[in-house]
Design a protein around this motif. Structure first.
Motif, short mmCIF file in Angstrom:
data_model
loop_
_atom_site.label_atom_id
_atom_site.label_comp_id
_atom_site.label_asym_id
_atom_site.label_seq_id
_atom_site.Cartn_x
_atom_site.Cartn_y
_atom_site.Cartn_z
N LYS A 116 -8.21 -56.94 -57.32
CA LYS A 116 -9.27 -57.57 -58.11
C LYS A 116 -9.47 -56.81 -59.42
O LYS A 116 -9.70 -57.42 -60.47
CB LYS A 116 -10.57 -57.63 -57.31
N TYR A 160 -14.37 -66.47 -57.66
CA TYR A 160 -13.93 -66.51 -56.27
C TYR A 160 -14.88 -67.41 -55.47
O TYR A 160 -16.10 -67.30 -55.60
CB TYR A 160 -13.93 -65.11 -55.66
N ILE A 207 -10.15 -67.82 -49.26
CA ILE A 207 -10.83 -67.68 -50.55
C ILE A 207 -9.96 -68.26 -51.67
O ILE A 207 -8.75 -68.05 -51.69
CB ILE A 207 -11.12 -66.21 -50.86
N CYS A 264 -9.25 -68.29 -55.72
CA CYS A 264 -9.45 -67.56 -56.98
C CYS A 264 -9.10 -68.50 -58.13
O CYS A 264 -8.02 -69.11 -58.13
CB CYS A 264 -8.57 -66.31 -57.01
N GLU A 312 -10.28 -62.17 -50.51
CA GLU A 312 -10.48 -62.09 -51.96
C GLU A 312 -9.37 -61.29 -52.63
O GLU A 312 -8.82 -61.69 -53.66
CB GLU A 312 -11.83 -61.43 -52.27
#
Length: 227
Positions: A152, A169, A185, A187, A211
């Motif tokens: 991230k 997200y 998740i 993105c 994530e």
């Protein structure tokens, strides 16, 4: 059930029982096994990094090893194996929900490593196979250990370099019971010249894992994109 989860069947169950016995019980507890298991774990992970990452220097491998053997990582693996419900605790720790504490879970996992090593006749190959199976089943740990920075963070820094909006997200779905949930998740990254946005998906047993994987897929997708 626990032996199946661990991936090893003990010849002498006394080793397993002791590895799961916390010092709060005032019985023969697992601290000596924990000491042994900690050393064995560091050796196995060091060998894995040495063999797997030929381009990493000593400092980089040390930082990656620290991430793979830290308390939080080990307690996550212990939870995945269902170890918490088998730990023998004293009354005080039972009242304090000690089976949920990261320190107790990670220590028990290290003690189990020591117990398997002794039960197998100090067979390093046996315990190496067991440990690496744990980590492969916790695949994000191995995959993410290839990068020093959190995916991230890498994605965010890359976008900021081109003055683009930060990624968004979103939880797409979560399935399964509480102890075995699977999170998916999405993105999303906006601000490209030739496309409105890019989308990637990550799936994991923890929200943050999902994530990170979504971010990793996004970074891999756009790293060579010409803004």
């Amino acid at each position: 059930m626990l032996q199946k989860n661990i991936g090893y069947r003990f010849n002498h169950l006394d080793f397993l029982y002791q590895s799961l016995t916390h010092r709060s019980t005032n019985l023969s507890h697992n601290e000596r096994l924990e000491f042994l298991g900690d050393s064995i774990l560091n050796l196995i992970i060091s060998k894995f990094l040495y063999d797997e990452f030929l381009s990493k220097n000593e400092g980089e491998m040390s930082r990656t090893r620290s991430n793979l053997v830290k308390e939080g990582t080990l307690s996550d693996i212990a939870n995945q194996l269902g170890i918490g419900s088998f730990i023998n605790l004293g009354l005080g720790e039972i009242k304090n929900h000690g089976f949920l504490k990261r320190s107790i879970l990670s220590n028990a996992l290290e003690a189990i490593i020591g117990a398997i090593f002794l039960d197998s006749g100090s067979n390093i190959k046996t315990i190496e196979n067991v440990i690496m199976n744990w980590y492969r089943n916790h695949a994000d740990l191995i995959n993410l250990s290839r990068d020093e920075k959190d995916p991230k963070t890498k994605l965010q820094e890359h976008l900021q370099k081109f003055h683009l909006p930060l990624p968004k997200y979103e939880l797409l779905k979560s399935v399964g019971y509480d102890h075995e949930k699977q999170f998916t998740i999405v993105c999303k990254v906006f601000g490209f010249r030739k496309s409105d946005h890019f989308i990637t998906i990550g799936t994991g047993k923890k929200y943050k894992e999902a994530e990170k994987l979504a971010a990793k897929h996004m970074f891999d997708k756009i790293v060579n994109y010409h803004f």
